[in-house]
Enzyme design. Structure first.
Site, PDB file in Angstrom:
ATOM      1  N   HIS A  28       1.013  -1.176   0.041  1.00 30.35           N
ATOM      2  CA  HIS A  28       0.041  -0.035   0.089  1.00 30.35           C
ATOM      3  C   HIS A  28       0.968   1.316   0.050  1.00 30.35           C
ATOM      4  CE1 HIS A  28      -3.830  -2.307   1.117  1.00 30.35           C
ATOM      5  NE2 HIS A  28      -2.712  -3.198   1.648  1.00 30.35           N
ATOM      6  N   GLU A  67     -17.212  -4.400  24.675  1.00 33.49           N
ATOM      7  CA  GLU A  67     -16.269  -5.482  25.007  1.00 33.49           C
ATOM      8  C   GLU A  67     -14.824  -5.520  24.367  1.00 33.49           C
ATOM      9  OE1 GLU A  67     -20.429  -6.858  25.986  1.00 33.49           O
ATOM     10  OE2 GLU A  67     -19.446  -5.817  24.453  1.00 33.49           O
ATOM     11  N   HIS A 118      -4.057   3.167  -3.458  1.00 30.93           N
ATOM     12  CA  HIS A 118      -3.957   2.567  -2.028  1.00 30.93           C
ATOM     13  C   HIS A 118      -3.578   1.171  -1.791  1.00 30.93           C
ATOM     14  CE1 HIS A 118      -5.685   1.192   1.623  1.00 30.93           C
ATOM     15  NE2 HIS A 118      -6.271   2.529   1.601  1.00 30.93           N
TER      16      HIS A 118
END
Length: 672
Positions: free
Chosen positions: A29, A411, A264
């Site tokens: 990337h 969580e 990207h």
């Protein structure tokens, strides 16, 4: 202060190295790394405080990368510090290279966290910020005064975990946390505007953050933002840096390749790569070069750091001389050694739920482990982490003298922040929730295993005996899932996760002892909601340390072995009493940890569970949970469906977890 022309030249050097790493590897990337080069250069060359000769110095600032796919940027910037060689950059993404596709924790090389799953990295940073505040409250700001920097991208902002981090960090006023949001409006498959249209600044301000907007490719604006962030006294800071994806990139025809989705997640390729390297001031024939200006900039920074660190360490030495007890605490807490605990004072009530037995252990730990933080996802009075809370108080904004972390209903965020606390160092973290909600935490459990972070997962309400709450709250497949991870080994050849499901109160104590001794991998404790009868009198609980052991044996050769963990061991004992009336001789084995059992000698394993023996397994989870222990000649009675809503004793009867059904199942098994 370095002149802007030099800073821009050095940032281009990072862009060239990053792009060339991806090009040589033929994967990676480049675009994000090119856009983020200015910020990472300003931070590393002018702001980040670390000791070039002592990378594990406890007083260093921490930098946590969230988007691991931007690893070329991090490796390149660290190479300027001398942490990576040019040859190692050339080996990007190759077998056994120190520059894998996503960074893996390596403090010596300046990598504080393994990163990859978006969002987790900045949650680690928030946890580290809590740890820094916690330690400062106990040791003083003479030795604990560093900053925690995080780097996040659009993907991390979109991941749901960012909401938990934003809420908690803002609520706690973590002014030591400075996060740079690389806002380039481009992600892997689309422009960001297609999937998000929110006011990020307003969102973080609503959470209580200090928000600063800047041009993320302008040196002066980055400096101004960092100065303001470091001066902030009450809030965490989000720097929204508008950056250019693929900054400096040119296409094959020489036109701009900036702001393109194509940069990207793939090499620039061909003439686009060549044109880009030339545009950035590099040589396409020899791109892996550190410019003279770059070398001088980082050499000068090294000299600055040597003075800064020397001054800080001199103050630390004075502090240690004046505070010998605290100095010893600092040394011990950061050593990574298991804490010294006197377990002889533990008195467990008989026949209680293992969550209650865990609470007793947690109460002792709160008293004897002063650098321990315990957390709960709004369930402390149910998962019984309140055993810890009763001996301390909650961590709150402006007061970090408490040791209980109230995470709220979050969580995954809780788990990642607890991991971050331990990545920071000096802190031991544990956290609790219902076992069924471990599903929310699995990505964090996996990352803890990868990083060998010895956090303690406390999962109560371990089976369908949650009862009236029904199938949404009754774990069935969860134990099989975590036991699969128990079978994995990390790169050091250790169990990736140590999992314990104790059979009664006394075995719970032994399991907690092992959890606190384990400082090389995460540990999970799976605990019952309902009361469980203690194992037979005279049981040698120390054998639980072997992962599986005989808790009751026939006086002569046995006909069948019954193996289980947790609540089901008691059911096996009750069933064995009925089998005894039919003159069927039974051995009963409690197996709190198959992973630990498999690390014992072949002789011990064969002694407890001989391969040719008839073995019957009983589990409140999927039968596969015990399949590895019963072997090819054995059988397992378990669940193959979700649970039901009813009182747990009714469920025991309806689902076949009674002494009578154990008797029936074993009898049927023996005549097959």
């Amino acid at each position: 202060m370095n002149n802007k022309e030099t800073m821009n030249r050095v940032a281009d050097n990072i862009r060239i190295l990053s792009t060339s790493m991806v090009e040589k590897a033929k994967s990676g990337h480049p675009g994000g790394a090119m856009g983020g080069a200015d910020f990472i250069n300003v931070l590393f060359s002018e702001y980040l405080v670390y000791d070039p000769s002592d990378p594990e110095w406890t007083g260093r600032d921490r930098f946590f990368l969230d988007p691991g796919h931007m690893s070329p940027m991090l490796y390149s910037a660290l190479a300027l510090q001398g942490k990576f060689t040019i040859e190692e950059l050339k080996q990007f993404r190759q077998w056994q290279s120190p520059t894998p596709g996503h960074p893996e924790r390596d403090i010596i090389r300046g990598i504080e966290n393994t990163s990859g799953p978006l969002g987790q990295g900045h949650a680690f940073a928030a946890g580290a910020a809590v740890a820094e505040k916690f330690l400062e409250a106990r040791l003083g700001n003479e030795v604990i005064q560093h900053k925690i920097y995080a780097y996040i991208s659009d993907g991390g902002i979109q991941e749901e975990i960012s909401q938990g981090v934003g809420r908690i960090a803002g609520n706690l006023g973590l002014n030591n946390l400075i996060m740079f949001y690389d806002s380039n409006d481009i992600q892997l498959s689309t422009e960001c505007g297609v999937v998000m249209n929110e006011d990020t600044e307003a969102k973080y301000k609503a959470w209580g953050w200090n928000v600063i907007n800047c041009n993320g490719n302008d040196v002066d604006e980055i400096r101004k933002a960092l100065d303001s962030a470091r001066d902030e006294k009450h809030r965490p800071t989000l720097i929204i840096g508008k950056t250019i994806m693929g900054k400096g990139a040119l296409q094959e025809d020489g036109s701009s390749y900036e702001h393109s989705i194509k940069t990207h997640g793939a090499p620039l390729g061909g003439n686009a790569y060549i044109n880009t390297i030339k545009n950035l001031g590099g040589d396409p024939e020899n791109p892996f070069v550190i410019f003279p200006e770059t070398q001088k900039l980082y050499a000068d920074r090294k000299k600055e750091l040597e003075k800064i660190v020397a001054d800080r360490k001199a103050k630390e030495k004075e502090w240690a001389k004046a505070n010998p007890e605290k100095a010893e605490q600092l040394r011990t807490w950061f050593s990574g050694d298991a804490p010294k605990i006197d377990w002889t004072t533990i008195e467990q009530k008989p026949d209680v739920a293992t969550r209650a037995a865990s609470a007793t252990c947690l109460g002792l730990l709160a008293e004897q482990v002063p650098n321990m933080i315990c957390a709960s996802a709004d369930l402390s009075n149910s998962d019984k982490t309140d055993g810890f809370l009763k001996k301390t108080k909650s961590i709150v904004n402006g007061d970090f003298t408490g040791a209980f972390f109230q995470a709220g209903v979050s969580e995954l965020t809780m788990a990642c922040m607890c991991i971050g606390m331990m990545l920071h160092g000096g802190v031991i973290a544990a956290m609790g929730t219902f076992f069924v909600f471990s599903d929310y935490m699995k990505p964090a459990v996996r990352m803890a295993a990868l990083m060998k972070t010895p956090v303690k997962f406390i999962w109560s309400h371990d089976a369908f005996r949650v009862g009236e709450d029904g199938p949404t709250h009754e774990p069935v497949e969860q134990e099989a899932q975590i036991r699969l991870m128990e079978k994995l080994q990390n790169h050091s050849g250790e169990d990736s996760v140590r999992v314990f499901r104790p059979a009664d109160a006394e075995e719970t104590t032994v399991c907690w002892q092992m959890a606190m001794e384990n400082m090389s991998t995460p540990t999970a404790l799976i605990l019952s909601r309902q009361n469980i009868k203690n194992l037979p009198a005279g049981n040698n609980y120390t054998l639980a340390r072997k992962g599986a052991y005989i808790v009751k044996d026939s006086e002569s050769d046995y006909d069948v072995i019954l193996v289980a963990s947790g609540s089901e061991v008691a059911s096996c004992i009750a069933g064995a009493e009925l089998l005894k009336a039919d003159n069927i001789k039974v051995r009963i084995v409690s197996a709190p940890s198959e992973g630990l059992f498999r690390r014992q000698s072949d002789e011990y394993q064969a002694e407890v569970l001989p391969k040719k023996a008839k073995i019957f397994g009983l589990t409140a989870g999927l039968p596969i949970t015990l399949q590895g222990l019963v072997g090819a000649n054995g059988t397992v009675f378990g669940l193959n469906s979700f649970g039901f809503s009813a009182p747990y004793k009714v469920l025991d009867e309806k689902l076949g977890f009674t002494a009578e059904n154990v008797y029936k199942q074993v009898k049927d098994f023996l005549v097959r």
